[in-house]
Design a protein around this motif. Structure first.
Motif, mmCIF file in Angstrom:
data_model
loop_
_atom_site.group_PDB
_atom_site.id
_atom_site.type_symbol
_atom_site.label_atom_id
_atom_site.label_comp_id
_atom_site.label_asym_id
_atom_site.label_seq_id
_atom_site.Cartn_x
_atom_site.Cartn_y
_atom_site.Cartn_z
ATOM 1 N N GLU A 188 39.366 76.157 78.881
ATOM 2 C CA GLU A 188 39.625 76.810 81.488
ATOM 3 C C GLU A 188 41.168 76.248 81.574
ATOM 4 O OE1 GLU A 188 37.755 72.908 80.327
ATOM 5 O OE2 GLU A 188 37.845 74.459 79.484
ATOM 6 N N PRO A 189 41.529 76.364 82.477
ATOM 7 C CA PRO A 189 42.673 75.714 82.998
ATOM 8 C C PRO A 189 42.058 74.099 83.435
ATOM 9 C CG PRO A 189 41.641 77.801 84.108
ATOM 10 C CD PRO A 189 40.404 77.636 83.476
ATOM 11 N N ALA A 190 43.377 73.868 83.091
ATOM 12 C CA ALA A 190 43.148 72.327 83.354
ATOM 13 C C ALA A 190 44.057 71.780 84.714
ATOM 14 C CB ALA A 190 43.142 70.870 82.052
ATOM 15 N N LEU A 191 43.446 71.215 85.477
ATOM 16 C CA LEU A 191 43.634 71.399 86.563
ATOM 17 C C LEU A 191 43.480 69.777 87.674
ATOM 18 C CD1 LEU A 191 43.299 74.148 88.187
ATOM 19 C CD2 LEU A 191 45.106 74.309 87.297
ATOM 20 N N TYR A 192 44.601 69.430 87.976
ATOM 21 C CA TYR A 192 44.380 68.104 89.133
ATOM 22 C C TYR A 192 43.448 68.277 90.492
ATOM 23 C CZ TYR A 192 47.701 66.437 85.854
ATOM 24 O OH TYR A 192 48.948 65.967 84.928
ATOM 25 N N PRO A 193 42.782 68.015 91.263
ATOM 26 C CA PRO A 193 41.847 68.362 91.639
ATOM 27 C C PRO A 193 42.508 68.243 92.478
ATOM 28 C CG PRO A 193 40.467 66.881 90.325
ATOM 29 C CD PRO A 193 41.972 67.060 89.298
ATOM 30 N N TYR A 194 42.945 67.354 92.798
ATOM 31 C CA TYR A 194 43.201 66.898 94.308
ATOM 32 C C TYR A 194 44.592 67.284 94.873
ATOM 33 C CZ TYR A 194 45.841 63.607 92.020
ATOM 34 O OH TYR A 194 47.256 63.039 90.791
ATOM 35 N N LEU A 215 47.497 82.245 74.827
ATOM 36 C CA LEU A 215 46.412 82.404 76.124
ATOM 37 C C LEU A 215 45.093 82.431 75.637
ATOM 38 C CD1 LEU A 215 48.499 85.072 78.650
ATOM 39 C CD2 LEU A 215 47.959 82.569 79.029
ATOM 40 N N ASP A 216 43.939 81.504 75.832
ATOM 41 C CA ASP A 216 43.388 81.319 75.516
ATOM 42 C C ASP A 216 41.587 82.081 76.338
ATOM 43 O OD1 ASP A 216 40.620 80.551 74.030
ATOM 44 O OD2 ASP A 216 41.168 79.037 74.148
ATOM 45 N N GLU A 217 41.338 83.187 76.426
ATOM 46 C CA GLU A 217 40.515 84.072 77.396
ATOM 47 C C GLU A 217 40.943 83.770 78.466
ATOM 48 O OE1 GLU A 217 37.591 85.652 76.139
ATOM 49 O OE2 GLU A 217 37.037 84.074 74.089
ATOM 50 N N PRO A 218 42.430 84.354 78.842
ATOM 51 C CA PRO A 218 42.314 84.175 80.235
ATOM 52 C C PRO A 218 41.896 85.147 81.182
ATOM 53 C CG PRO A 218 44.130 85.909 78.542
ATOM 54 C CD PRO A 218 42.617 85.233 78.316
#
Lengths: 300, 280
Positions: free
Chosen positions: A84-90, A154-157
């Motif tokens: 899953e995409p790893a993102l900075y939530p803030y 890309l893993d399961e885009p």
């Protein structure tokens, strides 16, 4: 001469006594869209993680863009979305891309272009913690595209995307491939892979059980024959073509021969006094091939 | 490393938790360094000589003459805990959000990614210390005006020595937080363990300092070395009514050397852990 973007030789990874990836020989050619298929837990993500240097193989070798996995020079030319995409939530969507941009020396103009490409320009200032699953997925793909890479892993885009999003993603990937990029795409959505991939590899229980073009992996199609009495038709076809070529697939019989034998088969059944109501050619679906290949591996 | 540094600065600069922690650091420094001593002095009775003497001794640290040490007097204990928090937050969250895989798969080598993160944290700590010294200068001038006690401003060299020592102590604690976060792949456990060490274990070791082995061990702990360095700059030790953690266990240069060794060990261990490890 065809060059390979990704090559592995007997690449393996074990976790304790469990072989997550078992001696696979993968070959992804430059400029192609390669579908990496497998059920959940088949070892796809572990393989991709090894290819981008996030995990170390237990044994075997790999080269990515001519360099060992994780080599900074190869990573600089590779766009990556693993799990899953790893993102900075803030941070906003724009700032998330800007962070990746700073690591990769990509400027603000490219960030805006990528936001447009993945359809997030209007939501760019919004905090990522307020993004839907689909928006997060698109931002993850955007991060992978940011450095305009030669190779996309890309893993399961399409995970989490609604049907319209899935179509958009397919068009996006097709566009990227037509630019000459290599795309290594892991998925368990067989129909998606069938629509955009040039070649596929099928992974089952950590082993690469098939690799080739879609036609090669799907294998031969079959004649679908409807004839009465069916038991006699089955006997006759098994005697003439061998039991391996005949499969009872109610209400029809599937006969694995070339399509130009349809007339001959029809004639033989008629000559034997059987009542033939239908003979048609059926391509083998990707799903059938997948289940046949993975079932064999599961039986091992 | 430059690219990683810029990326880290963007992440730290926009993070609400960082802003909050900076605010807490400054408020605690001002309150315990200036507000609390001043009101104790104001509230003390001239008739009770002993109480008055203690109050005057307390407020002396809040005057401009102590500007080189008062802003860093909290670093051996409470501000040190906040420095651990910065390190653990900046690093552990990358595991919690699983962004470590993004950071390590962009191209810069792992060592330069770590160097960029540490450099950004050092810059952050340096900025906080400069801000802390600036607010302390204003606060001490106000206290001087209000108390009318005679005092003199410290030399620029003394203030710089205080700033440098403070940065060394803060960087040492922060790198401990970074290492713990990498080892434990998260935020909560490293912060918890770091706080237990800085606030509890160091104090417990102090109480057992009369036991020979523990006494030697206690003198060389990170908190003790930090406290000794601050005391070497002429801060009032805890034993004389100064800030908790400020001690005279080690000479100043030895304390600085011990802190440098801790800093180097934490950084090298971090590099080794990150370079060798799989990332999920």
């Amino acid at each position: 001469m065809t060059t390979d973007s990704v090559v592995t030789h007997q690449l393996s990874r074990s976790f304790g006594s469990v072989k997550a990836v078992d001696a696979i020989d993968l070959e992804v050619r430059a400029g192609e869209v390669y579908g990496f298929l497998g059920a959940n837990g088949a070892g796809k993500t572990t393989t991709l993680r090894m290819l981008v240097g996030l995990a170390r193989p237990t044994s075997g070798k790999a080269t990515v863009l001519g360099r060992p996995p994780g080599d900074p020079r190869a990573l600089a030319r590779t766009g990556i979305l693993i799990e899953e995409p790893a993102l900075y939530p803030y941070l906003s969507g724009r700032d998330n891309l800007a962070v990746v941009g700073r690591y990769t020396a990509v400027g603000a103009r490219r960030v805006e272009a990528v936001l447009e490409t993945v359809g997030l320009a209007e939501a760019a200032a919004k905090r990522v913690s307020r993004y839907s699953l689909g928006m997060r997925q698109r931002l993850g793909v955007g991060m992978a595209l940011l450095k305009d890479p030669e190779l996309l892993v890309l893993d399961e885009p399409a995970n989490g995307l609604d049907p319209a999003g899935v179509v958009q993603m397919r068009e996006l990937l097709a566009g990227l491939a037509s630019d000459g990029r290599t795309v290594l795409l892991s998925s368990h959505a067989l129909s998606e892979v069938g629509q955009i991939c040039d070649r596929v590899g099928i992974l089952a229980a950590g082993r690469l059980v098939a690799q080739g073009t879609l036609a090669e992996v799907r294998g031969e199609g079959a004649l679908l024959i409807t004839a009465e009495p069916q038991a006699e038709a089955l006997d006759l076809l098994r005697k003439r073509f061998g039991p391996q070529a005949v499969r009872h697939q109610p209400p029809a019989i599937a006969l694995t021969v070339s399509p130009d034998q349809a007339a001959s088969v029809n004639r033989q059944l008629n000559d034997a006094g059987l009542d033939v109501s239908g003979v048609s050619w059926q391509e083998r679906s990707m799903a059938e091939a997948f289940f046949d290949l993975t079932a064999k591996e599961d039986d091992r | 490393m430059r690219r990683s540094l810029y990326a880290e600065m963007l992440k730290l600069g926009k993070r609400p938790a960082v802003h909050t922690t900076i605010g807490v650091w400054l408020v605690l420094s001002l309150f315990f360094g200036y507000v609390f001593p001043y009101f104790t002095y104001r509230g003390s009775s001239a008739a009770a000589a002993e109480e008055r003497a203690a109050a005057i001794a307390g407020v002396l640290d809040a005057l401009p003459a102590s500007l080189a040490t008062t802003p860093i007097a909290g670093l051996p204990v409470f501000a040190g805990a906040l420095a651990i928090l910065f390190g653990a937050l900046a690093t552990g969250s990358e595991y919690g959000w699983r962004t470590m895989k993004i950071v390590l798969s962009q191209g810069p080598p792992r060592t330069s990614v770590i160097a960029g993160k540490l450099a950004a944290l050092v810059l952050l700590l340096a900025s906080i210390l400069v801000l802390s010294f600036a607010t302390a200068a204003v606060a001490s001038a106000i206290v001087e005006g209000a108390t009318e006690l005679p005092t003199a401003w410290p030399s620029a060299g003394a203030v710089l020595a205080g700033l440098g020592s403070g940065l060394l102590i803060a960087a040492m604690w922060c790198s401990a937080g970074v290492l713990l976060a990498h080892l434990l792949r998260g935020t909560a456990m490293p912060i918890g363990l770091g706080l237990v060490w800085a606030l509890a274990v160091e104090n417990l070791l102090r109480t057992g300092a009369s036991i020979p082995v523990l006494g030697t061990l206690q003198r060389y702990t990170p908190g003790s070395a930090a406290g000794s360095l601050v005391a070497a700059l002429d801060a009032t030790p805890q034993s004389a009514g100064g800030t908790p953690g400020v001690s005279t266990n080690l000479p100043g240069l030895t304390a600085a050397a011990v802190l440098l060794v801790y800093l180097a060990v934490f950084v090298i261990a971090t590099v080794l852990v990150v370079r060798r490890r799989d990332v999920n």
